[in-house]
Design a protein around this motif. Structure first.
Motif, PDB file in Angstrom:
ATOM      1  N   LEU A 585      22.817 -27.353  -6.050  1.00 51.33           N
ATOM      2  CA  LEU A 585      22.080 -28.817  -6.217  1.00 51.33           C
ATOM      3  C   LEU A 585      22.976 -29.770  -6.856  1.00 51.33           C
ATOM      4  N   GLY A 586      22.804 -31.153  -6.283  1.00 49.90           N
ATOM      5  CA  GLY A 586      23.762 -31.910  -6.751  1.00 49.90           C
ATOM      6  C   GLY A 586      25.265 -32.201  -6.140  1.00 49.90           C
ATOM      7  N   LYS A 587      25.771 -31.026  -5.589  1.00 50.46           N
ATOM      8  CA  LYS A 587      27.211 -30.879  -5.238  1.00 50.46           C
ATOM      9  C   LYS A 587      27.254 -31.012  -3.562  1.00 50.46           C
ATOM     10  N   GLU A 588      28.232 -31.641  -3.179  1.00 49.74           N
ATOM     11  CA  GLU A 588      28.252 -31.684  -1.532  1.00 49.74           C
ATOM     12  C   GLU A 588      28.818 -30.384  -0.972  1.00 49.74           C
ATOM     13  N   ILE A 589      27.845 -30.108   0.138  1.00 53.19           N
ATOM     14  CA  ILE A 589      28.210 -28.957   0.817  1.00 53.19           C
ATOM     15  C   ILE A 589      28.848 -29.255   2.234  1.00 53.19           C
ATOM     16  N   LYS A 590      29.793 -28.351   2.893  1.00 50.90           N
ATOM     17  CA  LYS A 590      30.225 -28.726   4.025  1.00 50.90           C
ATOM     18  C   LYS A 590      30.402 -27.685   4.906  1.00 50.90           C
ATOM     19  N   CYS A 591      30.429 -27.783   6.026  1.00 56.31           N
ATOM     20  CA  CYS A 591      30.552 -26.654   7.194  1.00 56.31           C
ATOM     21  C   CYS A 591      31.270 -27.355   8.264  1.00 56.31           C
ATOM     22  N   LEU A 592      32.076 -26.622   9.342  1.00 60.21           N
ATOM     23  CA  LEU A 592      32.816 -27.159  10.213  1.00 60.21           C
ATOM     24  C   LEU A 592      32.130 -27.084  11.687  1.00 60.21           C
ATOM     25  N   ILE A 593      31.956 -28.003  12.399  1.00 61.97           N
ATOM     26  CA  ILE A 593      31.384 -27.904  13.665  1.00 61.97           C
ATOM     27  C   ILE A 593      32.538 -28.114  14.731  1.00 61.97           C
ATOM     28  N   ASP A 594      32.523 -27.192  15.736  1.00 64.28           N
ATOM     29  CA  ASP A 594      33.387 -27.239  16.715  1.00 64.28           C
ATOM     30  C   ASP A 594      32.728 -27.696  18.250  1.00 64.28           C
ATOM     31  N   THR A 595      32.822 -28.686  18.852  1.00 61.23           N
ATOM     32  CA  THR A 595      32.100 -29.024  20.040  1.00 61.23           C
ATOM     33  C   THR A 595      32.918 -29.061  21.312  1.00 61.23           C
ATOM     34  N   LYS A 612      11.805 -32.832  -0.078  1.00 58.67           N
ATOM     35  CA  LYS A 612      12.840 -33.871  -0.082  1.00 58.67           C
ATOM     36  C   LYS A 612      13.773 -33.397   1.285  1.00 58.67           C
ATOM     37  N   THR A 613      14.339 -34.842   1.862  1.00 57.14           N
ATOM     38  CA  THR A 613      15.290 -34.674   3.024  1.00 57.14           C
ATOM     39  C   THR A 613      16.828 -34.626   2.303  1.00 57.14           C
ATOM     40  N   ALA A 614      17.577 -33.658   2.464  1.00 54.81           N
ATOM     41  CA  ALA A 614      18.962 -33.841   1.985  1.00 54.81           C
ATOM     42  C   ALA A 614      19.587 -35.010   2.663  1.00 54.81           C
ATOM     43  N   PHE A 615      20.913 -35.384   1.844  1.00 51.99           N
ATOM     44  CA  PHE A 615      21.579 -36.503   2.625  1.00 51.99           C
ATOM     45  C   PHE A 615      22.484 -35.598   3.675  1.00 51.99           C
ATOM     46  N   HIS A 621      36.646 -35.725  13.622  1.00 51.92           N
ATOM     47  CA  HIS A 621      37.937 -35.654  13.225  1.00 51.92           C
ATOM     48  C   HIS A 621      38.709 -36.163  14.762  1.00 51.92           C
ATOM     49  N   ARG A 622      37.838 -36.685  15.728  1.00 51.61           N
ATOM     50  CA  ARG A 622      38.322 -37.222  16.670  1.00 51.61           C
ATOM     51  C   ARG A 622      39.349 -36.108  17.829  1.00 51.61           C
ATOM     52  N   ASP A 623      38.784 -34.875  17.644  1.00 52.13           N
ATOM     53  CA  ASP A 623      39.515 -33.801  18.741  1.00 52.13           C
ATOM     54  C   ASP A 623      38.261 -32.746  19.000  1.00 52.13           C
ATOM     55  N   GLY A 624      37.401 -33.480  19.013  1.00 56.78           N
ATOM     56  CA  GLY A 624      36.191 -32.308  19.399  1.00 56.78           C
ATOM     57  C   GLY A 624      35.564 -31.713  18.080  1.00 56.78           C
ATOM     58  N   THR A 625      36.055 -31.841  16.967  1.00 56.56           N
ATOM     59  CA  THR A 625      35.449 -31.094  15.650  1.00 56.56           C
ATOM     60  C   THR A 625      34.887 -31.841  14.839  1.00 56.56           C
ATOM     61  N   PHE A 626      33.994 -31.657  14.258  1.00 59.61           N
ATOM     62  CA  PHE A 626      33.417 -32.562  13.044  1.00 59.61           C
ATOM     63  C   PHE A 626      33.241 -31.582  11.913  1.00 59.61           C
ATOM     64  N   THR A 627      33.276 -32.645  10.491  1.00 63.27           N
ATOM     65  CA  THR A 627      32.669 -31.766   9.144  1.00 63.27           C
ATOM     66  C   THR A 627      31.440 -32.435   8.865  1.00 63.27           C
ATOM     67  N   LEU A 628      30.729 -31.512   8.558  1.00 67.13           N
ATOM     68  CA  LEU A 628      29.297 -31.959   8.277  1.00 67.13           C
ATOM     69  C   LEU A 628      29.131 -31.707   6.587  1.00 67.13           C
ATOM     70  N   TYR A 629      28.830 -32.856   6.085  1.00 64.66           N
ATOM     71  CA  TYR A 629      28.674 -32.933   4.417  1.00 64.66           C
ATOM     72  C   TYR A 629      26.910 -33.166   4.225  1.00 64.66           C
ATOM     73  N   ILE A 630      26.615 -32.255   3.412  1.00 62.30           N
ATOM     74  CA  ILE A 630      25.206 -32.091   3.001  1.00 62.30           C
ATOM     75  C   ILE A 630      25.117 -32.139   1.515  1.00 62.30           C
ATOM     76  N   LYS A 631      24.192 -32.973   0.932  1.00 59.85           N
ATOM     77  CA  LYS A 631      24.032 -33.152  -0.476  1.00 59.85           C
ATOM     78  C   LYS A 631      22.492 -33.151  -0.639  1.00 59.85           C
ATOM     79  N   PRO A 632      22.123 -31.807  -0.972  1.00 62.25           N
ATOM     80  CA  PRO A 632      20.674 -31.540  -1.460  1.00 62.25           C
ATOM     81  C   PRO A 632      20.182 -32.163  -2.347  1.00 62.25           C
ATOM     82  N   GLN A 633      18.784 -32.916  -2.632  1.00 65.58           N
ATOM     83  CA  GLN A 633      18.339 -33.529  -3.487  1.00 65.58           C
ATOM     84  C   GLN A 633      17.345 -32.625  -4.372  1.00 65.58           C
ATOM     85  N   GLU A 634      17.186 -31.137  -4.118  1.00 68.75           N
ATOM     86  CA  GLU A 634      16.360 -30.364  -4.682  1.00 68.75           C
ATOM     87  C   GLU A 634      16.670 -28.897  -4.531  1.00 68.75           C
TER      88      GLU A 634
END
Length: 650
Positions: A585-595, A612-615, A621-634
């Protein structure tokens, strides 16, 4: 003395709220009796318009304008409000108002168009906070008792006046806190004597007063301890302590002047002889290579078990006994990523178990555009002195690690200064050679060299054709889009280059799964027709070099579309990372998405907690991959929904 005693209390922590106004007042030379002869509403409206004009504010920021009386003179007071998207701030407005009044340039007009002058230095600024109800009870002795019930933590300001004059010491400041919000732990599972042990205390929503921690040993001795900020968030404290006795210890916690609920807490301290693990293999390993680490059982008798799990596999390991207390563990990871190493002694995890080891494969670090885009036929790199060279790397399939580089002159051994910029799993190496000669470039990933290191580079002055690559242009749909099993075409136009008849472009189309052959045919002088037939959909990089240098815009991103039904492209999207399993809680979580295996499409993400909805934030990354950053609020269970082309990603 005669006069009424008054007390006002403000919650100063509410000062940043936009729905709370700040009281401002100033005095006029004119008497109150002179002013009240005019219609009150007309006069107050005039004041509002003048204040907004002279202070350069919108009228919505000036509210509740009132006319008052002080020592016979008229006073004007109003509420000054902050607006989220408007400047100046309240502090800047107050500074400007003081300046106008002290220069006697703030002249108000009564309804008869007569000038009303202000008294120099008469600006009075009220606290910027939320008012709190307070009650005063007179006592027989002549004293007063004040009572108030705070509803929020934080600093409160108490203004006490007698006969409209502040009493000595006013305003007073007090901290409101809540010891029931202090969260201790979790405590270490195994607390060891003669060893530093740590745990955290979370003071979120508890207030800002001193925290006192004492740990008593079985003989009543205070255990030495140290309290530090656990991170940049000063509300989380880390307690470090080293007990010298075994047995039951008591943890006592006091916040402000109050005992923290649940305190004292019992803690069992055990003997210092414990099973430990060490070695490189406990922290790092290479994909499909043997990794080893050691386990020291301290000559104790017991049951030792080791289990190693990858993201999608259980990894076989061998346990080899070296002597009575040392065991050697060997394993071969079959996938990149993090592996969990669980070491249990008599059914319980040893200290720091389970371990997390990073498995990497430096052979999977790719040059964006391919090695051939930066090397000649003899696998050598050409550098122009005093001109910055950039090399871009893709480490999305190499596992968790860090890319580093070392560039040295072959003859003098001097290092060339470098800079490495990282965006997710993409790296850009930048350097500038200032001397002619030969250099060795060594690239490592997670401490291991990439294949065929070092790279030999020749640095020389710019040729007479320097900048010719910037005159080459690419045209045609095939330079940015194609369909599988269909021929795609584009044209390379180098007619503006001065190397007529001698320039030949080098063209490469690289993909995640395989490279695509590009046929190049000259149709006119320095104009070339290029064609290719892709066999798999996804994102590709088109690299075009001229005179051994990348042309402007190269490498180009090419989207290869499928001819078949693409409604199920979401099934080919790959998601990975610890952020899919748990977070803090309160810290940004990340994961990699490869499309890249799913072809072009729209990617969306949504994360919902219990209430509550997390941010959520997607970084492309403009190469077909994305990094998803999630910040939970509860805290608690969350549902993460990832969709590609409006379909759920499995």
């Amino acid at each position: 003395q005669r006069g009424a005693i008054q007390a006002k209390i403000f919650n100063l922590t509410a000062g940043d709220r936009y729905d709370i106004g700040q009281t401002i007042s100033f005095q006029l030379h004119d008497t109150y009796e002179h002013i009240i002869q005019f219609p009150a509403q007309v006069l107050l409206n005039s004041f509002t318009v003048l204040l907004a004009t002279r202070l350069k504010l919108t009228q919505e920021r000036i509210r509740n304008v009132l006319l008052g009386k002080d020592s016979g003179r008229a006073t004007v007071s109003f509420q000054l409000y902050e607006m989220p998207s408007q400047t100046p701030t309240n502090e800047q407005v107050i500074h400007h108002l003081r300046h106008l009044i002290n220069k006697q340039t703030l002249n108000l007009l009564d309804p008869n168009r007569c000038v009303l002058n202000t008294v120099i230095g008469s600006v009075v600024v009220g606290p910027k906070g939320e008012p709190v109800n307070v009650k005063l009870f007179p006592q027989a002795s002549g004293d007063y008792i004040g009572e108030f019930t705070p509803t929020k933590i934080g600093q409160h300001r108490i203004d006490i006046t007698f006969a409209n004059v502040p009493v000595q010491g006013s305003p007073f400041f007090t901290e409101v806190y809540d010891p029931s919000q202090v969260r201790i732990g979790p405590l270490p599972r195994d607390i060891i004597a003669a060893t530093e042990n740590t745990f955290e205390i979370n003071l979120d929503n508890a207030g800002n007063v001193p925290l006192e921690i004492k740990i008593l040993s079985p003989t009543g001795v205070n255990v030495p301890l140290k309290i530090d900020d656990a991170s940049s968030r000063s509300t989380v404290k880390k307690v470090r302590f080293t007990p010298n006795e075994t047995g039951v210890h008591y943890l006592n916690a006091k916040f402000g002047s109050e005992i923290v609920p649940g305190s004292p807490i019992k803690m069992m301290v055990n003997e210092s002889r414990v099973v430990t693990a060490y070695g490189d293999g406990i922290h790092h390993a290479l994909h499909e290579k043997s990794a080893t680490f050691m386990i020291d059982t301290q000559d104790m008798q017991g049951d030792l078990k080791v289990r190693i799990e990858g993201p999608n596999s259980v990894i076989k390991n061998t346990l080899e006994r070296n002597n009575d207390n040392l065991y050697k563990v060997t394993y071969v990871p079959v996938e990149v990523g993090f592996v969990n190493i669980s070491i249990k002694w008599n059914g319980k995890d040893i200290v720091n178990s389970p371990y997390k080891a990073a498995v990497t494969n430096p052979e999977r670090v790719r040059i964006i555009g391919g090695w051939q885009s930066i090397l000649d036929s003899e696998d050598r790199m050409h550098i122009i002195i005093n001109e910055e060279k950039k090399i871009r790397f893709d480490a999305s399939h190499a596992g968790p690690g860090t890319l580093k580089a070392d560039i040295r002159g072959i003859t003098d051994g001097l290092r060339v200064p470098i800079r490495i910029d990282q965006q997710g799993t993409s790296y850009t190496l930048s350097f500038t050679a200032i001397r002619e000669g030969k250099y060795d470039i060594t690239i490592t990933y997670d401490g291991n060299p990439l294949p065929n290191m070092p790279i030999r580079a020749n640095a020389s002055t710019a040729s007479t054709h320097s900048g010719e690559h910037l005159k080459v242009e690419v045209h045609g749909r095939g330079s940015y889009e194609a369909k599988i099993n269909e021929e795609a075409e584009f044209t390379i136009d180098a007619s503006k280059a001065t190397t007529h008849g001698s320039g030949i472009p080098v063209v490469r189309l690289t993909g995640v799964q395989a490279d695509v052959e590009v046929r190049v045919r000259q149709i006119e002088q320095n104009i070339f027709h290029c064609s290719y037939v892709p066999t798999a959909s996804g994102a590709y990089l088109l690299s075009v070099t001229w005179a051994e240098r990348q042309i402007r815009g190269s490498p180009f991103k090419v989207n290869v579309l499928s001819n078949t039904n693409v409604n199920h492209s979401a099934s080919r999207v790959v998601c990975s990372g610890d952020g899919l399993k748990m977070g803090i809680l309160g810290k940004e979580i990340k994961c990699l998405i490869d499309t890249r295996g799913a072809g072009p499409g729209e990617l969306t993400a949504y994360c919902q907690g219990a209430s509550k909805t997390a941010f959520c934030r997607l970084f492309d990354h403009r190469d077909g991959t994305f990094t998803l950053y999630i910040k939970p609020q509860e805290s608690g269970k969350h549902i993460l929904t990832i969709k590609y082309n409006d379909e759920d990603v499995p």
